[in-house]
Write a protein that holds these residues in place. Sequence first.
Motif, PDB file in Angstrom:
ATOM      1  N   ASP A   8       0.859  -1.171   0.000  1.00 24.48           N
ATOM      2  CA  ASP A   8       0.000   0.000   0.000  1.00 24.48           C
ATOM      3  C   ASP A   8       0.900   1.227   0.000  1.00 24.48           C
ATOM      4  N   PHE A   9       0.862   1.990  -1.086  1.00 23.85           N
ATOM      5  CA  PHE A   9       1.675   3.202  -1.227  1.00 23.85           C
ATOM      6  C   PHE A   9       0.789   4.405  -0.936  1.00 23.85           C
ATOM      7  N   GLY A  10       0.695   4.797   0.320  1.00 25.32           N
ATOM      8  CA  GLY A  10      -0.108   5.958   0.682  1.00 25.32           C
ATOM      9  C   GLY A  10      -1.561   5.833   0.261  1.00 25.32           C
ATOM     10  N   GLY A  11      -2.122   4.630   0.371  1.00 29.97           N
ATOM     11  CA  GLY A  11      -3.507   4.405  -0.011  1.00 29.97           C
ATOM     12  C   GLY A  11      -3.678   3.917  -1.439  1.00 29.97           C
ATOM     13  N   LYS A  12      -2.590   3.840  -2.180  1.00 27.68           N
ATOM     14  CA  LYS A  12      -2.645   3.322  -3.555  1.00 27.68           C
ATOM     15  C   LYS A  12      -2.055   1.915  -3.548  1.00 27.68           C
ATOM     16  N   PRO A  13      -2.889   0.900  -3.771  1.00 34.56           N
ATOM     17  CA  PRO A  13      -2.376  -0.472  -3.711  1.00 34.56           C
ATOM     18  C   PRO A  13      -1.560  -0.830  -4.951  1.00 34.56           C
ATOM     19  N   SER A  14      -0.585  -1.689  -4.748  1.00 39.73           N
ATOM     20  CA  SER A  14       0.138  -2.244  -5.890  1.00 39.73           C
ATOM     21  C   SER A  14      -0.699  -3.391  -6.437  1.00 39.73           C
ATOM     22  N   THR A  15      -0.459  -3.749  -7.684  1.00 44.40           N
ATOM     23  CA  THR A  15      -1.284  -4.777  -8.306  1.00 44.40           C
ATOM     24  C   THR A  15      -0.839  -6.180  -7.933  1.00 44.40           C
ATOM     25  N   THR A  16       0.467  -6.410  -7.838  1.00 42.99           N
ATOM     26  CA  THR A  16       0.977  -7.740  -7.509  1.00 42.99           C
ATOM     27  C   THR A  16       2.271  -7.590  -6.720  1.00 42.99           C
TER      28      THR A  16
END
Length: 167
Positions: A8-16
């Motif tokens: 989780d990058f500051g509320g933005k999830p990574s896809t895999t």
Amino acid sequence: YHDPMTCDFGGKPSTTTTAPTISSVTCPVPEGLAPGESVQLKLKLNGQQTTTGFVIFTWYYAPTSYGVDPRPLTGPTTGNTEVTVAEPNLRFTSYAGEGSPKCKFGTAVVDGTVVPGTGSTTMLKCLSPAQDAGSYALQVTHNGFEPYADTGESFTYAAVIAAETVV
């Protein structure tokens, strides 16, 4: 390790993520982060529960090429030629080890040293490694993690000729 694990990058999830080890996990940076933006990086253990600890992650954009003027572009096959790469507004940063700026001469990678330039220009100095005679693409990475960017130049190694007798 809990499946699926995401970042989780500051509320933005990574896809895999790649398969984590006991000491590391690799996550692609999600779209939407601006160059230079700093966010909290956390792990999501099962896609929902987030770890309580975090690190600050700063996204640095690495262009595919730099408008640089590396000098000099020639040196002996024995190496140790100090090559200076300069770039206006470039974020060369100096960390110990893996996170350090680096130069690549063909496939040979060497650590760089960041030195101040004039104005907003940052300079990276690298010592050429020993190589066989020939020309090698000169590339740089500003933090050792981003892909190497082409400087548009090649470094040429010349064989060292020793005179044994002077007539």
